[in-house]
Design a protein around this motif. Structure first.
Motif, PDB file in Angstrom:
ATOM      1  N   UNK A 170       0.831  -1.210   0.000  1.00  0.00           N
ATOM      2  CA  UNK A 170       0.000   0.000   0.000  1.00  0.00           C
ATOM      3  C   UNK A 170       0.863   1.256   0.000  1.00  0.00           C
ATOM      4  N   UNK A 171       0.260   2.341  -0.473  1.00  0.00           N
ATOM      5  CA  UNK A 171       0.920   3.645  -0.512  1.00  0.00           C
ATOM      6  C   UNK A 171      -0.162   4.721  -0.459  1.00  0.00           C
ATOM      7  N   UNK A 172       0.250   5.941  -0.232  1.00  0.00           N
ATOM      8  CA  UNK A 172      -0.721   7.045  -0.240  1.00  0.00           C
ATOM      9  C   UNK A 172      -1.294   7.199  -1.642  1.00  0.00           C
ATOM     10  N   UNK A 176       3.975   8.324  -6.384  1.00  0.00           N
ATOM     11  CA  UNK A 176       4.602   8.157  -7.696  1.00  0.00           C
ATOM     12  C   UNK A 176       4.710   6.701  -8.149  1.00  0.00           C
ATOM     13  N   UNK A 177       4.663   5.752  -7.221  1.00  0.00           N
ATOM     14  CA  UNK A 177       4.742   4.336  -7.592  1.00  0.00           C
ATOM     15  C   UNK A 177       3.395   3.629  -7.436  1.00  0.00           C
ATOM     16  N   UNK A 178       2.320   4.393  -7.361  1.00  0.00           N
ATOM     17  CA  UNK A 178       1.005   3.806  -7.114  1.00  0.00           C
ATOM     18  C   UNK A 178       0.561   2.841  -8.203  1.00  0.00           C
ATOM     19  N   UNK A 179       1.107   2.962  -9.399  1.00  0.00           N
ATOM     20  CA  UNK A 179       0.699   2.090 -10.501  1.00  0.00           C
ATOM     21  C   UNK A 179       1.741   1.009 -10.808  1.00  0.00           C
ATOM     22  N   UNK A 189      12.402   1.924  -2.956  1.00  0.00           N
ATOM     23  CA  UNK A 189      11.452   2.674  -2.134  1.00  0.00           C
ATOM     24  C   UNK A 189      11.821   2.582  -0.654  1.00  0.00           C
ATOM     25  N   UNK A 190      11.254   3.481   0.123  1.00  0.00           N
ATOM     26  CA  UNK A 190      11.392   3.444   1.586  1.00  0.00           C
ATOM     27  C   UNK A 190      10.171   2.748   2.163  1.00  0.00           C
ATOM     28  N   UNK A 191      10.410   1.783   3.061  1.00  0.00           N
ATOM     29  CA  UNK A 191       9.335   0.954   3.603  1.00  0.00           C
ATOM     30  C   UNK A 191       9.140   1.218   5.092  1.00  0.00           C
ATOM     31  N   UNK A 235       3.993  10.936   3.319  1.00  0.00           N
ATOM     32  CA  UNK A 235       5.331  10.632   2.810  1.00  0.00           C
ATOM     33  C   UNK A 235       5.208   9.714   1.603  1.00  0.00           C
ATOM     34  N   UNK A 236       6.352   9.318   1.060  1.00  0.00           N
ATOM     35  CA  UNK A 236       6.366   8.362  -0.042  1.00  0.00           C
ATOM     36  C   UNK A 236       6.752   6.965   0.428  1.00  0.00           C
ATOM     37  N   UNK A 237       6.557   6.679   1.726  1.00  0.00           N
ATOM     38  CA  UNK A 237       6.828   5.342   2.235  1.00  0.00           C
ATOM     39  C   UNK A 237       5.796   4.340   1.723  1.00  0.00           C
ATOM     40  N   UNK A 238       6.203   3.083   1.665  1.00  0.00           N
ATOM     41  CA  UNK A 238       5.315   1.977   1.329  1.00  0.00           C
ATOM     42  C   UNK A 238       5.167   1.069   2.540  1.00  0.00           C
TER      43      UNK A 238
END
Length: 316
Positions: A170-172, A176-179, A189-191, A235-238
């Motif tokens: 999951x992500x917000x 940018x990597x949602x797809x 990515x940062x997890x 944030x851009x964390x996953x």
């Protein structure tokens, strides 16, 4: 050893001083001190170090406190069991709950339980097993609803499976990597992940290694769902969530599931309790209410509930 001596030791540990413990127990400090000295004399070891700055516990004292909590808790449970046989069940039930299970199933389970046992006081601790384990060990918590204990703890804790479910990355929304459609796109990515006691590696490290990929270099750990959501949204964390959590409205409005093609590991949820200690009738009632709620949700005719719990497989 006498019960009142063990209770005195526990109270000192909880309050932090002889004087405060004496007030709690309705005793004089001198009387409480005599009780602890009698216990030390019976055991032939020092339990408490006394100084001008306060008290600390010796290694013997720290060890005994763990067992004292279990003994006193067992006696209280036995008294509650006998009372329940004579009258309507009462007393207190303390439950540890993995955060996403609390969101998905706890409200309806609590409602049904209190319909059956309205005089029982409930206390909940939110947390993964790694967080609530010490309280389960010393008897503060009666049982935990969550992932099973790791193999290294099987001799200490018993696990009764309830169900299994699948997970997703999951992500917000708007990430940018949602797809992204593969794990290979997520290695940089940062997890943000819960820590798994059963392995030296995190979920993400195990997952990437399974598919022959390098593990992410930036992994942070968390023990709170509220903190996880706040971090993901800002944030851009996953992260990795069980599917039922993703389908809950308050979560679905904030994060999205990535359409990656690889299968993620199953998440097993069960009842974790201290091995060798029977569950009380009150605890058994709560667990049965939980089983009924999970079963009803999985078989629900409500399309929204069916969507939320489509990934759950009940363990008979």
């Amino acid at each position: 050893m006498k019960v009142h001596q063990l209770n005195a030791l526990i109270t000192i540990a909880d309050t932090g001083s002889i004087r405060a413990a004496a007030r709690t127990l309705g005793l004089s400090p001198a009387a409480l001190t005599r009780t602890i000295r009698d216990l030390e004399a019976n055991l032939h070891v020092p339990l408490v170090n006394r100084s001008a700055t306060g008290i600390t516990f010796t290694e013997y004292g720290r060890s005994l406190i763990v067992h004292a909590r279990l003994v006193v808790g067992q006696i209280a449970q036995a008294e509650a069991e006998i009372d329940a046989m004579r009258h309507a069940p009462a007393g207190k039930l303390t439950v540890g709950v993995t955060p996403w299970v609390a969101f998905a199933f706890l409200p309806e389970t609590t409602r049904r339980f209190l319909e059956r046992m309205p005089d029982v006081q409930l206390e909940f601790y939110e947390g993964l097993l790694g967080v609530v384990q010490p309280k389960l060990r010393d008897g503060t918590i009666d049982f935990v609803i969550g992932r099973p204990a790791p193999a290294t703890m099987q001799s200490e804790f018993r696990n009764v499976p309830l169900f299994v479910t699948h997970s997703t990355v999951v992500a917000r929304r708007g990430h940018p990597k949602a797809h992204s459609r593969s794990l290979a796109e997520l290695t940089d990515a940062t997890w943000l992940l819960p820590w798994d006691l059963s392995s030296q590696d995190s979920h993400a490290q195990i997952l990437f290694k399974r598919y022959g990929l390098s593990a992410p270099k930036r992994i942070h750990f968390v023990h709170s769902l509220a903190i996880t959501l706040a971090q993901l949204v800002n944030s851009d964390m996953l992260s990795i969530f069980p599917w039922p959590l993703v389908e809950i409205d308050m979560v679905r409005e904030r994060v999205c599931a990535l359409p990656i093609g690889e299968d993620l590991e199953e998440t097993s949820v069960g009842i974790i309790s201290r091995r060798g200690q029977p569950m009380s009738s009150v605890a058994e009632c709560f667990v049965q209410c939980l089983r009924d709620v999970v079963s009803d949700d999985v078989r629900s005719q409500n399309p929204e509930r069916r969507r939320m719990f489509h990934s759950i497989e009940v363990v008979a």
